[in-house]
Design a protein around this motif. Sequence first.
Motif, PDB file in Angstrom:
ATOM      1  N   LYS A  66      -2.400 -55.333 -55.669  1.00 48.07           N
ATOM      2  CA  LYS A  66      -3.300 -56.233 -56.404  1.00 48.07           C
ATOM      3  C   LYS A  66      -3.320 -55.883 -57.888  1.00 48.07           C
ATOM      4  CE  LYS A  66      -7.479 -57.310 -55.137  1.00 48.07           C
ATOM      5  NZ  LYS A  66      -8.850 -57.197 -54.591  1.00 48.07           N
ATOM      6  N   VAL A  67      -3.517 -54.605 -58.185  1.00 47.81           N
ATOM      7  CA  VAL A  67      -3.585 -54.175 -59.584  1.00 47.81           C
ATOM      8  C   VAL A  67      -2.254 -54.444 -60.283  1.00 47.81           C
ATOM      9  CG1 VAL A  67      -3.921 -52.205 -61.124  1.00 47.81           C
ATOM     10  CG2 VAL A  67      -5.354 -52.451 -59.078  1.00 47.81           C
ATOM     11  N   GLN A  68      -1.158 -54.122 -59.612  1.00 48.04           N
ATOM     12  CA  GLN A  68       0.161 -54.368 -60.199  1.00 48.04           C
ATOM     13  C   GLN A  68       0.384 -55.845 -60.478  1.00 48.04           C
ATOM     14  OE1 GLN A  68       3.162 -52.734 -57.624  1.00 48.04           O
ATOM     15  NE2 GLN A  68       3.260 -50.811 -58.745  1.00 48.04           N
ATOM     16  N   ILE A  72       1.099 -57.767 -63.988  1.00 44.84           N
ATOM     17  CA  ILE A  72       2.336 -58.521 -64.238  1.00 44.84           C
ATOM     18  C   ILE A  72       2.020 -59.959 -64.630  1.00 44.84           C
ATOM     19  CG2 ILE A  72       4.392 -59.485 -63.116  1.00 44.84           C
ATOM     20  CD1 ILE A  72       4.458 -56.884 -61.420  1.00 44.84           C
ATOM     21  N   ALA A  73       1.082 -60.571 -63.916  1.00 47.79           N
ATOM     22  CA  ALA A  73       0.727 -61.970 -64.214  1.00 47.79           C
ATOM     23  C   ALA A  73       0.195 -62.125 -65.631  1.00 47.79           C
ATOM     24  CB  ALA A  73      -0.302 -62.462 -63.203  1.00 47.79           C
ATOM     25  N   GLU A  74      -0.552 -61.133 -66.090  1.00 49.78           N
ATOM     26  CA  GLU A  74      -1.146 -61.223 -67.427  1.00 49.78           C
ATOM     27  C   GLU A  74      -0.173 -60.822 -68.530  1.00 49.78           C
ATOM     28  OE1 GLU A  74      -5.802 -60.260 -66.149  1.00 49.78           O
ATOM     29  OE2 GLU A  74      -4.558 -58.694 -67.068  1.00 49.78           O
ATOM     30  N   GLN A  75       0.663 -59.809 -68.257  1.00 48.75           N
ATOM     31  CA  GLN A  75       1.535 -59.280 -69.310  1.00 48.75           C
ATOM     32  C   GLN A  75       2.911 -59.946 -69.360  1.00 48.75           C
ATOM     33  OE1 GLN A  75       0.307 -57.143 -71.574  1.00 48.75           O
ATOM     34  NE2 GLN A  75      -1.627 -57.292 -70.448  1.00 48.75           N
ATOM     35  N   PHE A  76       3.341 -60.540 -68.253  1.00 49.09           N
ATOM     36  CA  PHE A  76       4.656 -61.198 -68.189  1.00 49.09           C
ATOM     37  C   PHE A  76       4.490 -62.596 -67.587  1.00 49.09           C
ATOM     38  CE2 PHE A  76       5.172 -56.609 -67.656  1.00 49.09           C
ATOM     39  CZ  PHE A  76       6.104 -56.286 -68.635  1.00 49.09           C
ATOM     40  N   PRO A  77       3.703 -63.448 -68.229  1.00 50.22           N
ATOM     41  CA  PRO A  77       3.299 -64.719 -67.603  1.00 50.22           C
ATOM     42  C   PRO A  77       4.425 -65.707 -67.349  1.00 50.22           C
ATOM     43  CG  PRO A  77       2.654 -64.659 -69.918  1.00 50.22           C
ATOM     44  CD  PRO A  77       3.128 -63.284 -69.579  1.00 50.22           C
ATOM     45  N   GLY A 135       5.481 -53.702 -46.384  1.00 54.07           N
ATOM     46  CA  GLY A 135       5.753 -55.087 -46.762  1.00 54.07           C
ATOM     47  C   GLY A 135       4.535 -55.984 -46.686  1.00 54.07           C
ATOM     48  N   PRO A 136       4.007 -56.277 -45.488  1.00 55.83           N
ATOM     49  CA  PRO A 136       2.873 -57.197 -45.401  1.00 55.83           C
ATOM     50  C   PRO A 136       1.625 -56.722 -46.125  1.00 55.83           C
ATOM     51  CG  PRO A 136       3.372 -56.191 -43.262  1.00 55.83           C
ATOM     52  CD  PRO A 136       4.507 -55.879 -44.166  1.00 55.83           C
ATOM     53  N   SER A 137       1.380 -55.410 -46.132  1.00 52.98           N
ATOM     54  CA  SER A 137       0.194 -54.908 -46.837  1.00 52.98           C
ATOM     55  C   SER A 137       0.323 -55.130 -48.339  1.00 52.98           C
ATOM     56  CB  SER A 137      -0.006 -53.421 -46.535  1.00 52.98           C
ATOM     57  OG  SER A 137      -0.282 -53.200 -45.173  1.00 52.98           O
ATOM     58  N   SER A 138       1.513 -54.876 -48.890  1.00 55.03           N
ATOM     59  CA  SER A 138       1.732 -55.117 -50.316  1.00 55.03           C
ATOM     60  C   SER A 138       1.661 -56.602 -50.643  1.00 55.03           C
ATOM     61  CB  SER A 138       3.090 -54.547 -50.737  1.00 55.03           C
ATOM     62  OG  SER A 138       3.146 -53.156 -50.536  1.00 55.03           O
ATOM     63  N   HIS A 139       2.265 -57.410 -49.784  1.00 55.16           N
ATOM     64  CA  HIS A 139       2.239 -58.854 -50.033  1.00 55.16           C
ATOM     65  C   HIS A 139       0.823 -59.392 -50.077  1.00 55.16           C
ATOM     66  CE1 HIS A 139       6.499 -59.014 -48.057  1.00 55.16           C
ATOM     67  NE2 HIS A 139       6.497 -58.422 -49.217  1.00 55.16           N
ATOM     68  N   ALA A 140      -0.056 -58.825 -49.255  1.00 55.80           N
ATOM     69  CA  ALA A 140      -1.448 -59.279 -49.243  1.00 55.80           C
ATOM     70  C   ALA A 140      -2.116 -59.070 -50.592  1.00 55.80           C
ATOM     71  CB  ALA A 140      -2.222 -58.540 -48.151  1.00 55.80           C
ATOM     72  N   GLY A 141      -1.665 -58.053 -51.347  1.00 56.19           N
ATOM     73  CA  GLY A 141      -2.195 -57.837 -52.687  1.00 56.19           C
ATOM     74  C   GLY A 141      -1.454 -58.639 -53.732  1.00 56.19           C
ATOM     75  N   ILE A 142      -0.132 -58.691 -53.631  1.00 56.61           N
ATOM     76  CA  ILE A 142       0.694 -59.400 -54.618  1.00 56.61           C
ATOM     77  C   ILE A 142       0.324 -60.875 -54.699  1.00 56.61           C
ATOM     78  CG2 ILE A 142       3.053 -60.206 -55.078  1.00 56.61           C
ATOM     79  CD1 ILE A 142       3.980 -57.526 -53.765  1.00 56.61           C
ATOM     80  N   GLU A 143       0.146 -61.477 -53.535  1.00 60.00           N
ATOM     81  CA  GLU A 143      -0.041 -62.924 -53.489  1.00 60.00           C
ATOM     82  C   GLU A 143      -1.398 -63.386 -54.017  1.00 60.00           C
ATOM     83  OE1 GLU A 143       0.796 -63.707 -49.431  1.00 60.00           O
ATOM     84  OE2 GLU A 143       2.967 -63.632 -49.696  1.00 60.00           O
ATOM     85  N   GLN A 144      -2.279 -62.453 -54.320  1.00 63.44           N
ATOM     86  CA  GLN A 144      -3.553 -62.849 -54.920  1.00 63.44           C
ATOM     87  C   GLN A 144      -3.395 -63.227 -56.389  1.00 63.44           C
ATOM     88  OE1 GLN A 144      -7.055 -60.511 -53.964  1.00 63.44           O
ATOM     89  NE2 GLN A 144      -6.042 -59.643 -52.166  1.00 63.44           N
ATOM     90  N   TYR A 145      -2.307 -62.773 -57.012  1.00 67.18           N
ATOM     91  CA  TYR A 145      -2.099 -63.072 -58.432  1.00 67.18           C
ATOM     92  C   TYR A 145      -0.721 -63.651 -58.742  1.00 67.18           C
ATOM     93  CZ  TYR A 145      -6.404 -60.485 -59.110  1.00 67.18           C
ATOM     94  OH  TYR A 145      -7.726 -60.074 -59.053  1.00 67.18           O
ATOM     95  N   GLN A 152      12.997 -55.592 -65.676  1.00 66.69           N
ATOM     96  CA  GLN A 152      11.923 -54.623 -65.874  1.00 66.69           C
ATOM     97  C   GLN A 152      11.538 -54.105 -64.488  1.00 66.69           C
ATOM     98  OE1 GLN A 152       9.812 -53.162 -68.535  1.00 66.69           O
ATOM     99  NE2 GLN A 152       9.519 -52.013 -66.641  1.00 66.69           N
ATOM    100  N   TRP A 153      11.801 -52.821 -64.221  1.00 65.52           N
ATOM    101  CA  TRP A 153      11.477 -52.248 -62.926  1.00 65.52           C
ATOM    102  C   TRP A 153      10.013 -51.834 -62.871  1.00 65.52           C
ATOM    103  CZ3 TRP A 153      14.476 -52.509 -58.739  1.00 65.52           C
ATOM    104  CH2 TRP A 153      15.853 -52.732 -58.917  1.00 65.52           C
ATOM    105  N   VAL A 154       9.398 -52.089 -61.725  1.00 64.75           N
ATOM    106  CA  VAL A 154       8.005 -51.705 -61.477  1.00 64.75           C
ATOM    107  C   VAL A 154       7.966 -50.963 -60.153  1.00 64.75           C
ATOM    108  CG1 VAL A 154       5.633 -52.512 -61.146  1.00 64.75           C
ATOM    109  CG2 VAL A 154       7.160 -53.731 -62.726  1.00 64.75           C
ATOM    110  N   ALA A 155       7.275 -49.807 -60.113  1.00 61.06           N
ATOM    111  CA  ALA A 155       7.233 -48.984 -58.897  1.00 61.06           C
ATOM    112  C   ALA A 155       5.796 -48.573 -58.591  1.00 61.06           C
ATOM    113  CB  ALA A 155       8.108 -47.745 -59.058  1.00 61.06           C
TER     114      ALA A 155
END
Length: 440
Positions: free
Chosen positions: A168-170, A174-179, A193-203, A260-263
């Motif tokens: 979610k934080v990531q 990304i959404a704000e800094q690389f729109p 996978g699914p746990s991360s996607h649950a956060g990613i897809e909020q933004y 741009q790699w993000v980890a």
Amino acid sequence: MRPLRILASTLTVTVLLTSCSNGEGTNGAATEADTMGVSEDALVIGTHQPLTGAASPGFRHVSTGARAVFDYINDNGGVHGRRIEYQVQDDSFDPAQTLKATRSLVDDHEIFAMLGGLGTPTHEAVIDELNEKKVPDLFVSSGALAWDQPEVYPYSYGFQVDYTKEAKVQSKFIAEQFPDDKVGLLYQNDDVGPSSHAGIEQYLTEEIAAWESYDPGVPELAGQVEELKKSGSDIAVCYCIPAFLGLAVLEAAAIGYTPQWVAPSFGGDVEVVTGLIEEYAQGTPAEDMPPEAFLDGLIITAFLPMVAQREDPWTEFFLGIHERYNSGTPFTDTTVYGMAQATLFAQVLMEAGPDLTRQKLLDTLNSHEWRGPGLVPFAATEEDHSGYTGVMVVQHHAGEEPEVLQEPMVTDSSGGEILPFDMERPSPGEVVLFGSGTGG
């Protein structure tokens, strides 16, 4: 959105929780099981770790870090007069081996508690048995949501920020800094996978141009990285363990793909990944490039101080212990991870006092606000076993301290906001880890 692998009836849960609420016999005396591993002068704890196998390069330093802290504590008199005997079993990141290792720890070594068992598929293989045998299962080394199910697993507690919160934080960052950028995801094909996607897809939704998974038992990413490049992804988010982040970055360089790699925190140990890149590059055109160049500019999330943040008082404290007890081994973020686990465990032991039982350990853990090395608040109550609650965002610059792009923020594992917080972080000198006093 919290997954439940077991459906327990209300009656079963009620009986289990009732039996856990008092680890004493009917006459008020502690039972033999509740004091397993505790003697007048020693306390036996255990863990399962990938000392060999595919995950070993990224995570073998976790247990060396924890052991160094325990050696430091033991050399200073132990906790309430007890030496901490730390039993480490190698499971090669193989669930079948984890089961064997855990049974050896519980049945042969008679451990008081499991500390920091590492891995999602591996720990899932033993969590039922640990809870059935009422073994405190503290600070699991995985960001899976499964450890935060106190109604099903009352003896298990998470440690690192869970995958959903971190993603979610990531993704908001990304959404704000690389729109205007396309985002490609590379992720491990288990709960990550699914746990991360649950956060990613909020933004991030329409911005995601590629979804590529990998099997941690198959060291091959050429096809996945090629697909990221074909998708036109400007940002490559690698929800990968260190070995696969290193492999992905090398594969990308080989085909001229420069996103741009993000980890995440569990994969972005720069010291470890740099060493792996140097190893993997042998015999390829990349061997002539300095390995540190491949990770220059990497964006990472973190909930603990990083080894490159040498002015942080906890990094300085841990480095001193490392140089004394881990001479000849690298000082990495995963070393600090194990050290922070051991530090928190020692804090809880000190606060629990000399008359130690398994139930008293859990009651103590649930009843305090724990502060120490972590950059964000730590959640441990009867209702919340999640562990650290957020992350900061930093960017790695080779040869320099990480640049903090976003100060630590906290959030939940569902649709709550990402928020700043107010927390007074103690110095190492303010935290009691050994002796006969109390702290926490």
